[in-house]
Design an enzyme around this catalytic site. Structure first.
Site, PDB file in Angstrom:
ATOM      1  N   PRO A  59       0.776  -1.175   0.000  1.00 50.91           N
ATOM      2  CA  PRO A  59       0.000   0.000   0.000  1.00 50.91           C
ATOM      3  C   PRO A  59       0.843   1.277   0.000  1.00 50.91           C
ATOM      4  CG  PRO A  59      -0.518  -1.447   1.883  1.00 50.91           C
ATOM      5  CD  PRO A  59       0.420  -2.119   0.978  1.00 50.91           C
ATOM      6  N   GLU A  60       0.786   1.987  -1.053  1.00 50.36           N
ATOM      7  CA  GLU A  60       1.292   3.356  -1.069  1.00 50.36           C
ATOM      8  C   GLU A  60       0.075   4.261  -0.932  1.00 50.36           C
ATOM      9  OE1 GLU A  60       4.114   3.998  -4.259  1.00 50.36           O
ATOM     10  OE2 GLU A  60       4.568   1.869  -4.369  1.00 50.36           O
TER      11      GLU A  60
END
Length: 283
Positions: free
Chosen positions: A2-3
């Site tokens: 997850p960015e």
DNA sequence: CTGCACCCCTGTAGGC
DNA sequence: TGCCTACAGGGGTGCA
């Protein structure tokens, strides 16, 4: 992990499913999930019980759930998920914490295969938890100051990719979107920050914002089942990646095969023609 | 200030 | 079928 776009997708899901509800039972099932909560997993669970969740917040890759004046911080690390489930759905193998609610509705589960993610309680942290004060504003925040970013960046003596991965300078950018934004801006990862022109930096900032915006609309990037939205669905931005994971594929802009290089002990992808190696780069 | 090595973990893919 | 290595989207710390 997850960015920013993936975390924003999760934030949006939590806002729709969890905000306004009151915790009933909280169970921390794996001690590593609460390792940054110094008083321990049981204290974290006990502290949260009875608390009502406000509007879900995010800065960069950090999430927090305001609970009255305090906050529950959640960082997904490399493999963390926050998913909504119902009592009849059995817990999967990597559930690290569970949250039920006083309304008896769907519950919340923190799932994390690699246990790099964590949960922590931040007293008085509803507006901005002290534990994430070192995280710089992200470029989608209203408070992000472009001029300040340009000047801070140009005082650094490092390469541009290293700089945008530094969460104390700009937050939310990870390995995937760094490569995508650098490609869009036509910059090689080793370009020295102190030699970049203001227009280069502004073009890069615009590229970061554009790729973030498109990825959020797509529900994030999912290479596999490790990253899912709160409803368990995958995002589909992986179909739109121009360079990341595209070694040997033609550059969407010029057709030159994308190359993969080792950088910072991980992989970087670029177009050798659109992003030529600088004469004097920094890495 | 900056780079770098290393740590935290688990699972999967690919080579042999 | 194993066994081994490399690798995966993060970030914190300690040291040079």
């Amino acid at each position: 992990m997850p960015e920013l776009p993936e975390v924003e997708t999760v934030r949006d899901g939590l806002q729709r499913h969890i905000s306004g509800r009151t915790f009933a039972d909280v169970q921390v099932l794996h001690p590593r999930a609460a390792r940054r909560h110094l008083a321990g997993p049981d204290d974290l669970a006990a502290t949260l019980r009875g608390g009502t969740v406000g509007d879900i917040r995010r800065r960069g890759k950090y999430l927090w759930l305001p609970v009255n004046d305090d906050a529950l911080i959640a960082h997904l690390g490399m493999s963390g998920q926050l998913v909504v489930g119902t009592a009849d759905q059995p817990l999967t193998s990597h559930v690290r914490a569970t949250f039920s609610f006083t309304d008896g509705g769907p519950d919340l589960r923190f799932v994390d295969q690699r246990t790099f993610g964590h949960l922590a309680f931040s007293p008085g942290g509803a507006e901005l938890p002290a534990a994430i004060a070192h995280i710089a504003p992200d470029p989608l925040e209203p408070g992000f100051d472009d001029d300040r970013f340009v000047s801070k960046l140009r005082t650094r003596r490092t390469g541009i990719k290293r700089a945008i991965l530094d969460q104390s300078l700009i937050s939310g950018v990870g390995n995937i979107y760094a490569d995508e934004a650098l490609w869009r801006a036509g910059l090689h990862w080793a370009r020295g920050t102190d030699a970049l022109r203001r227009t280069d930096v502004l073009r890069l900032l615009a590229a970061i914002r554009a790729v973030f915006g498109e990825a959020i609309l797509a529900g994030g990037t999912s290479f596999d089942s490790l990253y899912v939205q709160v409803n368990g669905q995958s995002g589909y931005f992986d179909r739109s990646l121009a360079v990341y994971g595209q070694e040997g594929e033609p550059c969407p802009r010029c057709g030159t095969p994308i190359v993969r290089e080792k950088f910072m002990n991980r992989s970087s992808f670029r177009c050798p023609r659109c992003q030529p190696r600088p004469r004097r780069g920094r890495w």
